[in-house]
Design an enzyme around this catalytic site. Structure first.
Site, mmCIF file in Angstrom:
data_model
loop_
_atom_site.group_PDB
_atom_site.id
_atom_site.type_symbol
_atom_site.label_atom_id
_atom_site.label_comp_id
_atom_site.label_asym_id
_atom_site.label_seq_id
_atom_site.Cartn_x
_atom_site.Cartn_y
_atom_site.Cartn_z
ATOM 1 N N ASP A 1 3.808 6.208 11.727
ATOM 2 C CA ASP A 1 3.796 7.124 10.580
ATOM 3 C C ASP A 1 5.105 7.149 9.802
ATOM 4 O O ASP A 1 5.647 8.219 9.493
ATOM 5 C CB ASP A 1 3.425 8.545 11.035
ATOM 6 C CG ASP A 1 1.980 8.630 11.479
ATOM 7 O OD1 ASP A 1 1.123 8.014 10.819
ATOM 8 O OD2 ASP A 1 1.702 9.277 12.502
ATOM 9 N N LYS B 1 9.996 -8.418 5.215
ATOM 10 C CA LYS B 1 10.987 -9.070 6.070
ATOM 11 C C LYS B 1 11.752 -10.087 5.259
ATOM 12 O O LYS B 1 11.219 -10.656 4.305
ATOM 13 C CB LYS B 1 10.294 -9.789 7.235
ATOM 14 C CG LYS B 1 11.227 -10.048 8.398
ATOM 15 C CD LYS B 1 11.349 -8.813 9.271
ATOM 16 C CE LYS B 1 12.318 -8.984 10.389
ATOM 17 N NZ LYS B 1 12.270 -7.807 11.284
ATOM 18 N N LYS C 1 18.011 10.617 4.268
ATOM 19 C CA LYS C 1 19.339 11.229 4.126
ATOM 20 C C LYS C 1 19.994 10.777 2.810
ATOM 21 O O LYS C 1 20.565 11.588 2.076
ATOM 22 C CB LYS C 1 20.216 10.805 5.313
ATOM 23 C CG LYS C 1 21.670 11.210 5.212
ATOM 24 C CD LYS C 1 22.479 10.565 6.332
ATOM 25 C CE LYS C 1 23.951 10.880 6.189
ATOM 26 N NZ LYS C 1 24.778 10.238 7.223
ATOM 27 N N HIS D 1 0.840 -1.213 0.000
ATOM 28 C CA HIS D 1 0.000 0.000 0.000
ATOM 29 C C HIS D 1 0.868 1.254 0.000
ATOM 30 O O HIS D 1 0.437 2.317 -0.405
ATOM 31 C CB HIS D 1 -0.979 0.009 1.182
ATOM 32 C CG HIS D 1 -0.340 0.297 2.506
ATOM 33 N ND1 HIS D 1 0.478 -0.596 3.146
ATOM 34 C CD2 HIS D 1 -0.367 1.402 3.297
ATOM 35 C CE1 HIS D 1 0.918 -0.061 4.272
ATOM 36 N NE2 HIS D 1 0.427 1.146 4.393
ATOM 37 N N SER E 1 15.828 4.077 10.487
ATOM 38 C CA SER E 1 16.083 3.605 9.116
ATOM 39 C C SER E 1 15.425 4.549 8.113
ATOM 40 O O SER E 1 15.978 4.832 7.048
ATOM 41 C CB SER E 1 15.508 2.202 8.911
ATOM 42 O OG SER E 1 16.427 1.237 9.346
HETATM 43 P P1 NAD Z 1 20.800 -9.791 18.124
HETATM 44 O O1 NAD Z 1 21.180 -10.958 17.304
HETATM 45 O O2 NAD Z 1 21.722 -8.622 18.154
HETATM 46 O O3 NAD Z 1 20.576 -10.223 19.658
HETATM 47 C C1 NAD Z 1 19.755 -11.254 20.097
HETATM 48 C C2 NAD Z 1 20.362 -11.818 21.380
HETATM 49 O O4 NAD Z 1 19.469 -12.775 21.950
HETATM 50 C C3 NAD Z 1 21.700 -12.511 21.153
HETATM 51 O O5 NAD Z 1 22.651 -11.998 22.066
HETATM 52 C C4 NAD Z 1 21.379 -13.984 21.393
HETATM 53 O O6 NAD Z 1 22.485 -14.709 21.912
HETATM 54 C C5 NAD Z 1 20.236 -13.894 22.391
HETATM 55 N N1 NAD Z 1 19.367 -15.081 22.407
HETATM 56 C C6 NAD Z 1 18.952 -15.825 21.360
HETATM 57 N N2 NAD Z 1 18.143 -16.827 21.776
HETATM 58 C C7 NAD Z 1 18.056 -16.713 23.119
HETATM 59 C C8 NAD Z 1 17.381 -17.441 24.121
HETATM 60 N N3 NAD Z 1 16.633 -18.516 23.816
HETATM 61 N N4 NAD Z 1 17.496 -17.040 25.409
HETATM 62 C C9 NAD Z 1 18.248 -15.962 25.730
HETATM 63 N N5 NAD Z 1 18.928 -15.219 24.814
HETATM 64 C C10 NAD Z 1 18.831 -15.598 23.536
HETATM 65 O O7 NAD Z 1 19.345 -9.403 17.645
HETATM 66 P P2 NAD Z 1 18.602 -8.010 17.825
HETATM 67 O O8 NAD Z 1 18.814 -7.209 16.608
HETATM 68 O O9 NAD Z 1 18.931 -7.445 19.167
HETATM 69 O O10 NAD Z 1 17.080 -8.507 17.786
HETATM 70 C C11 NAD Z 1 16.413 -8.992 18.953
HETATM 71 C C12 NAD Z 1 14.908 -8.896 18.737
HETATM 72 O O11 NAD Z 1 14.557 -7.548 18.450
HETATM 73 C C13 NAD Z 1 14.374 -9.717 17.562
HETATM 74 O O12 NAD Z 1 13.069 -10.171 17.886
HETATM 75 C C14 NAD Z 1 14.275 -8.702 16.445
HETATM 76 O O13 NAD Z 1 13.314 -9.056 15.458
HETATM 77 C C15 NAD Z 1 13.835 -7.488 17.233
HETATM 78 N N6 NAD Z 1 14.110 -6.215 16.525
HETATM 79 C C16 NAD Z 1 15.372 -5.855 16.181
HETATM 80 C C17 NAD Z 1 15.588 -4.638 15.537
HETATM 81 C C18 NAD Z 1 16.971 -4.124 15.205
HETATM 82 O O14 NAD Z 1 17.085 -2.964 14.792
HETATM 83 N N7 NAD Z 1 18.023 -4.904 15.393
HETATM 84 C C19 NAD Z 1 14.507 -3.813 15.233
HETATM 85 C C20 NAD Z 1 13.222 -4.213 15.606
HETATM 86 C C21 NAD Z 1 13.036 -5.420 16.263
#
Ligand code: NAD
Length: 468
Positions: free
Chosen positions: A98, A105, A366, A64, A360
């Protein structure tokens, strides 16, 4: 209790909220569906000469608005259902805060620990090539970003691969979360965790909600546990402890620890770096299983690892009064009901972890504007402020020292503006959710967040009409 897959869980939340909206069934179905799903497999030549087939996906949930946007995940748990669910969450998240993108994904089914740096580079470049081949990437088409298991390095490989094949004026905007030298933006790495902090700060400053939970307002003195000390978990914890919250529990892959006296975050990180584990840190106690973190006593529980962690099985043992969903989809629909029944405040993922996509968006802007934030106005603002300070000095007869002048005349640079835009967006979106929650007399913020998103996307579909 019924078991749902992840995409069904998201749709269950969607359906609950959709019942409050004015849209007919067809429009709601159109919003819910994933518009395109691309399943890729390609061979990887491993360092030892053997060949392995790698599987990956890119899902564009909603066209959309274009481009679509969403992170790329590297995890052995990646599958089509998960990628579809995460893409859908991205559409609702972008609408809620917004950000003018549709949701998408991507995922590659690998555990990055099992691959060398050069193998990871080959996987990332080949995955990007497959996206380019089918027009699943581009500044105006679909713009990936980091997620679980990926970071600036992978985004750097993606932009470099893209530019080798499709270089033009805006090609650098084909992906966000890039290293600074490749068109990245200051503040992107820490953005999601910083947004989590802003969201929690909004929630705990809401007096009526804190009164209902029997908690004082403010972050200072509140105890919290975090599952996952990765990008999001670490930066959220850093901001919270910086504001006086107390870190009492941490769960990581190797296990979980709890210390009611509180733990120093940086010392814990240094300890883990040295020993390879969080177990044995300071006076903390090791928990039997890493999932036991959710049963520990604290004010705020922050799942920041993966989905479906608080489920119908453990939700009734969760003691925290505030569940701050830093991860995507950490609470299943049954668990949500159990927690809500108990009166817990759930700050939903679609809102709370939006910081990444918000910044992002700033990075993408930018890149297509080809100018760094603050470049045009920083010096002008500083000079104007200096004139005011000099005027004040001449009126008052008082002279400010250099340090005071530097503070008073600080002009906003890129990092300041990104942080300010993130804070403003998180505050505004929280206010919108509270307003909807009050208007519809709802008991939870998740439904309010979904109503807000459905309303914005549905209105666009209504206004667009449907292509014959
Ligand atoms: P990341 O890989 O940097 O960190 C995830 C951490 O969780 C790692 O240190 C890993 O060892 C740990 N982990 C994995 N399984 C585990 C378990 N069973 N028990 C305990 N610890 C465990 O990932 P991230 O970027 O920090 O993403 C984490 C969450 O945040 C995800 O759900 C992701 O979709 C969400 N997210 C991330 C972003 C981003 O900008 N990185 C943005 C929005 C949402």
């Amino acid at each position: 209790m019924a078991k749902y897959n992840f995409f069904e869980q998201v749709n269950k939340n969607f359906d609950r909220a959709a019942a409050y909206t004015r849209f007919d069934k067809g429009i709601l179905e159109q919003i819910k569906m994933c518009n395109t799903v691309y399943h890729i497999s390609f061979p990887l030549r491993r360092d030892d000469g053997s060949v392995e087939v790698i599987e990956g996906w890119r899902v564009e949930h909603s066209h959309h608005k274009l481009p679509t946007k969403g992170g790329i995940r590297f995890s052995h748990k990646v599958d089509e259902d998960e990628t579809m669910a995460l893409a859908a969450l991205m559409s609702y998240k972008c609408a809620l805060v917004d950000v003018p993108f549709g949701g998408a994904k991507g995922g590659v089914k690998i555990s990055r620990r099992n691959y060398s740096e050069s193998e990871l580079e080959r996987i990332t470049r080949r995955y990007t090539f497959e996206l380019i081949k089918k027009e699943f990437i581009g500044p105006g088409i679909d713009v990936p970003a980091p997620d679980y298991g990926t970071g600036a390095q992978e985004m750097g490989w993606i932009v470099d691969t893209y530019r080798q094949i499709k270089d033009d004026l805006n090609s650098i905007a084909c992906v966000t979360g890039k290293p600074l030298a490749q068109g990245g933006i200051r503040g992107r790495t820490e953005a999601t965790g910083r947004g989590v902090y802003f969201g929690i700060r909004e929630a705990v400053n809401h007096k009526a909600d804190m009164d209902a939970l029997g908690l004082p307002i403010g972050i200072e003195g509140k105890t919290f546990c975090v599952q996952g000390l990765g990008n999001v978990g670490y930066h959220a914890s850093k901001n919270l402890t910086g504001d006086g919250a107390i870190l009492v529990g941490v769960s990581e892959l190797e296990g979980a620890i709890y210390d009611p006296k509180g733990m120093d975050l940086e010392e814990l990180i240094a300890f883990r770096k040295e020993t390879g584990s969080i177990i044995g840190f300071g006076t903390s106690q090791e928990l039997e299983k890493n999932i036991d973190i959710f049963e520990q006593q604290c004010d705020i529980m922050i799942p920041a690892a993966l989905e479906s962690q608080i489920t119908g099985e453990n939700a009734d043992r969760v003691k925290a009064k505030i569940i701050a969903e830093a991860a995507n989809g950490p609470t299943t629909a049954d668990a949500h009901d159990i927690l809500k029944e108990r009166g817990a405040l759930i700050i939903p993922d679609t809102y709370l972890n939006a910081g990444g996509v918000i910044v992002s968006y700033f990075e993408w802007l930018k890149d297509i504007q080809h100018v760094r934030y603050g470049r045009m106005n920083k010096r002008f603002d500083q000079n104007s402020l200096l004139k005011i300070v000099r005027e004040l000095e001449s009126i008052s007869g008082k002279k400010y020292d250099e340090e005071a002048i530097a503070k008073l005349t600080h002009g906003a640079g890129e990092a300041d503006l990104v942080d300010s835009g993130l804070e403003e967006t998180m505050i505004t979106a929280y206010e919108q959710m509270i307003e909807i929650r009050n208007n519809y007399e709802l008991r939870d913020l998740r439904t309010a967040a979904f109503i807000n998103a459905i309303d914005k996307i549905g209105t666009m579909y209504e206004q667009m009409g449907i292509f014959p």
